[in-house]
Design an enzyme around this catalytic site. Structure first.
Site, short mmCIF file in Angstrom:
data_model
loop_
_atom_site.label_atom_id
_atom_site.label_comp_id
_atom_site.label_asym_id
_atom_site.label_seq_id
_atom_site.Cartn_x
_atom_site.Cartn_y
_atom_site.Cartn_z
N LYS A 12 47.42 11.79 8.26
CA LYS A 12 46.45 13.56 7.28
C LYS A 12 46.80 14.58 7.43
CE LYS A 12 41.96 11.32 8.53
NZ LYS A 12 40.60 10.70 9.62
N ARG A 35 31.02 3.41 12.02
CA ARG A 35 30.26 3.94 10.89
C ARG A 35 29.94 2.51 10.15
NH1 ARG A 35 33.21 8.78 8.96
NH2 ARG A 35 34.69 7.04 9.31
N HIS A 81 30.49 12.74 15.22
CA HIS A 81 31.17 13.01 16.43
C HIS A 81 30.35 13.99 17.46
CE1 HIS A 81 34.88 13.75 13.55
NE2 HIS A 81 34.30 12.50 14.04
N SER A 95 34.84 14.11 8.32
CA SER A 95 35.06 15.25 7.98
C SER A 95 35.53 15.40 7.15
CB SER A 95 35.99 15.16 9.50
OG SER A 95 35.68 14.83 10.55
#
Ligand code: PNS
Length: 161
Positions: free
Chosen positions: A41, A90, A17, A128
């Protein structure tokens, strides 16, 4: 003035990030890091904590601002007078979801563009969730997130055990 919004859950911010924020801050006059809720989430860190962790990690980036927003991303972008949403990619697996979000956001507000930035290869495996998993299992996660927040994250994980 070109203003870009870099949105995410940032639970917590990772090296990947931070790399996107740093590179984005060289391309736009201002990068607003928007801490938003992802309805799929359940975050470990509160919104306030996530904002503080990003602030601690970005003290050397003068043209970035960290804000929490609880609502639609496109509404926030418009409210801030920004034109661009930055998303980091990614892998192909990220692209499928991000492409859907970009199309949805375009449908919700035609004036906003999504700007995809390819991750730095050395951070491409970091997320994360992976940071939290390694930390929870007692592994060394110091290389996965900004060094300024390592102690805070370690403390939070230990408290939760
Ligand atoms: O880091 P994440 O969890 O992949 O970020 C996803 C996030 C927070 C950017 C996304 O869930 C979002 O934009 N949430 C705000 C609400 C919204 O606008 N939802 C519709 C478009 S996804």
């Amino acid at each position: 003035m070109s203003i870009a919004v870099y949105p995410g859950s940032f639970d917590p911010i990772t090296c990947g990030h931070l790399d996107i924020i740093r590179r984005g801050s060289k391309l736009f006059d201002e990068v607003i890091v928007a801490v938003l809720n992802n309805s799929s989430k359940n975050p470990l860190f509160s919104a306030k904590e996530r904002v503080e962790l990003i602030k601690k990690s970005t003290t050397d980036i003068p043209n970035c601002r960290i804000v929490f927003f609880d609502g639609l991303l496109v509404d926030f972008v418009e409210q801030q007078g920004a034109q661009v949403v930055i998303k980091g990619l990614r892998a192909i697996s990220d692209f499928e979801y991000e492409f859907q979000m970009a199309l949805l956001n375009k449908q919700l507000n035609h004036n906003i563009e999504t700007f995809f930035m390819v991750t730095n290869a050395k951070y491409s495996y970091i997320s994360s969730s992976i940071v939290k998993e390694v930390a929870n299992l007692g592994g060394d996660f110091s290389e996965l997130l900004p060094k300024e927040i390592y102690k805070d994250v370690k403390q939070k994980i230990e408290k939760g055990r």
